[in-house]
Design a protein around this motif. Sequence first.
Motif, PDB file in Angstrom:
ATOM      1  N   VAL A  19      12.187   0.097 -42.024  1.00  0.00           N
ATOM      2  CA  VAL A  19      12.127   0.974 -43.197  1.00  0.00           C
ATOM      3  C   VAL A  19      13.399   1.804 -43.246  1.00  0.00           C
ATOM      4  O   VAL A  19      13.680   2.583 -42.335  1.00  0.00           O
ATOM      5  CB  VAL A  19      10.906   1.911 -43.139  1.00  0.00           C
ATOM      6  CG1 VAL A  19      10.890   2.834 -44.357  1.00  0.00           C
ATOM      7  CG2 VAL A  19       9.621   1.109 -43.054  1.00  0.00           C
ATOM      8  N   LEU A  21      15.045   4.701 -44.690  1.00  0.00           N
ATOM      9  CA  LEU A  21      14.814   5.936 -45.432  1.00  0.00           C
ATOM     10  C   LEU A  21      16.092   6.518 -46.010  1.00  0.00           C
ATOM     11  O   LEU A  21      16.043   7.461 -46.801  1.00  0.00           O
ATOM     12  CB  LEU A  21      14.150   6.972 -44.520  1.00  0.00           C
ATOM     13  CG  LEU A  21      12.728   6.655 -44.048  1.00  0.00           C
ATOM     14  CD1 LEU A  21      12.279   7.675 -43.014  1.00  0.00           C
ATOM     15  CD2 LEU A  21      11.760   6.629 -45.216  1.00  0.00           C
ATOM     16  N   THR A  22      17.250   5.978 -45.618  1.00  0.00           N
ATOM     17  CA  THR A  22      18.524   6.516 -46.097  1.00  0.00           C
ATOM     18  C   THR A  22      18.910   5.973 -47.468  1.00  0.00           C
ATOM     19  O   THR A  22      19.816   6.508 -48.107  1.00  0.00           O
ATOM     20  CB  THR A  22      19.654   6.198 -45.102  1.00  0.00           C
ATOM     21  OG1 THR A  22      19.859   4.770 -45.041  1.00  0.00           O
ATOM     22  CG2 THR A  22      19.319   6.711 -43.712  1.00  0.00           C
ATOM     23  N   TYR A  26      15.220   4.378 -52.517  1.00  0.00           N
ATOM     24  CA  TYR A  26      13.907   4.553 -51.879  1.00  0.00           C
ATOM     25  C   TYR A  26      13.505   6.020 -51.886  1.00  0.00           C
ATOM     26  O   TYR A  26      12.336   6.355 -52.113  1.00  0.00           O
ATOM     27  CB  TYR A  26      13.961   4.021 -50.459  1.00  0.00           C
ATOM     28  CG  TYR A  26      12.606   3.898 -49.789  1.00  0.00           C
ATOM     29  CD1 TYR A  26      11.621   3.064 -50.315  1.00  0.00           C
ATOM     30  CD2 TYR A  26      12.318   4.604 -48.628  1.00  0.00           C
ATOM     31  CE1 TYR A  26      10.382   2.940 -49.702  1.00  0.00           C
ATOM     32  CE2 TYR A  26      11.083   4.481 -48.005  1.00  0.00           C
ATOM     33  CZ  TYR A  26      10.122   3.652 -48.551  1.00  0.00           C
ATOM     34  OH  TYR A  26       8.891   3.539 -47.937  1.00  0.00           O
ATOM     35  N   GLN A  27      14.460   6.884 -51.649  1.00  0.00           N
ATOM     36  CA  GLN A  27      14.187   8.319 -51.686  1.00  0.00           C
ATOM     37  C   GLN A  27      13.716   8.755 -53.072  1.00  0.00           C
ATOM     38  O   GLN A  27      12.761   9.521 -53.210  1.00  0.00           O
ATOM     39  CB  GLN A  27      15.445   9.099 -51.284  1.00  0.00           C
ATOM     40  CG  GLN A  27      15.879   8.884 -49.851  1.00  0.00           C
ATOM     41  CD  GLN A  27      17.235   9.499 -49.551  1.00  0.00           C
ATOM     42  OE1 GLN A  27      17.895  10.054 -50.441  1.00  0.00           O
ATOM     43  NE2 GLN A  27      17.671   9.408 -48.299  1.00  0.00           N
ATOM     44  N   LEU A  30      10.144   7.565 -53.654  1.00  0.00           N
ATOM     45  CA  LEU A  30       9.165   8.403 -52.949  1.00  0.00           C
ATOM     46  C   LEU A  30       8.984   9.749 -53.657  1.00  0.00           C
ATOM     47  O   LEU A  30       7.864  10.271 -53.731  1.00  0.00           O
ATOM     48  CB  LEU A  30       9.607   8.626 -51.504  1.00  0.00           C
ATOM     49  CG  LEU A  30       9.531   7.415 -50.572  1.00  0.00           C
ATOM     50  CD1 LEU A  30      10.034   7.785 -49.177  1.00  0.00           C
ATOM     51  CD2 LEU A  30       8.109   6.863 -50.484  1.00  0.00           C
ATOM     52  N   GLN A  89      15.383  -2.981 -49.800  1.00  0.00           N
ATOM     53  CA  GLN A  89      14.878  -2.776 -48.449  1.00  0.00           C
ATOM     54  C   GLN A  89      14.821  -4.095 -47.674  1.00  0.00           C
ATOM     55  O   GLN A  89      14.879  -5.187 -48.243  1.00  0.00           O
ATOM     56  CB  GLN A  89      13.478  -2.161 -48.505  1.00  0.00           C
ATOM     57  CG  GLN A  89      13.457  -0.722 -48.972  1.00  0.00           C
ATOM     58  CD  GLN A  89      13.988   0.253 -47.934  1.00  0.00           C
ATOM     59  OE1 GLN A  89      13.722   0.120 -46.731  1.00  0.00           O
ATOM     60  NE2 GLN A  89      14.747   1.236 -48.384  1.00  0.00           N
ATOM     61  N   ALA A 172       8.904  -1.145 -46.010  1.00  0.00           N
ATOM     62  CA  ALA A 172       9.085   0.092 -46.770  1.00  0.00           C
ATOM     63  C   ALA A 172       7.984   0.257 -47.806  1.00  0.00           C
ATOM     64  O   ALA A 172       7.575   1.377 -48.127  1.00  0.00           O
ATOM     65  CB  ALA A 172      10.460   0.098 -47.451  1.00  0.00           C
TER      66      ALA A 172
END
Length: 212
Positions: A19, A21-22, A26-27, A30, A89, A172
């Motif tokens: 996953v 997260l950077t 994706y940020q 979310l 991802q 992810a």
Amino acid sequence: MAEKLQQVSDIFNQLCTEVDLTKKSYQVALISICFNPIFWNIVARTEYTTHFLTKLAGGPKKGCYLLAATIFSLGIFRDYLYEQALREQVTSDLLTGDQFKYLGYLFFGLGNLFVLTSMYALGITGTYLGDYFGILMDERVTGFPFNVLDNPMYVGSTLSFLGTALYFGKPAGLFATLVVHLLYSIALKFEEPFTAEIYAKREAKRNGKKAE
């Protein structure tokens, strides 16, 4: 037993490391997932106390339709951001194969079945927080899917996220699904007691009139 637990731990650790997260996409996805339930709860509570949407739209039903259109549009945009983020991802070796695609189809289809049948059973005002506008239902809906689930809209939405994650084979997506489940669980802690209070007030008024 210890060997099986170690295998499960290894699988979990691998999925977590896959996953990213950077990734900005994706940020943003979310953030959108988190924003939506917070938004509609705040707006609905504000409407209940101030009737600002009712005044703005020129009536409670029109105000509810305005909120419904807003929530629906935000949901479509959230789903778009989610799918676009997943494409950037890592695809996990642990989630590849036809069986995962079939599971993806199954969960996505089942999720949409719950969502669509819920909307049909409740109608627009029942689905999109009409209670907060004073548009109350005459009686509790007990037909499908409410006869198999307490909150089929939320369960269906979560299953749709899960199905998408499995179809694309993205860890992810599994993480995002957990976030969705957590947020809906928290939202219900606020929504269910408040909705029950709204209907309790109506019953109290009815009983008061009968007593008179």
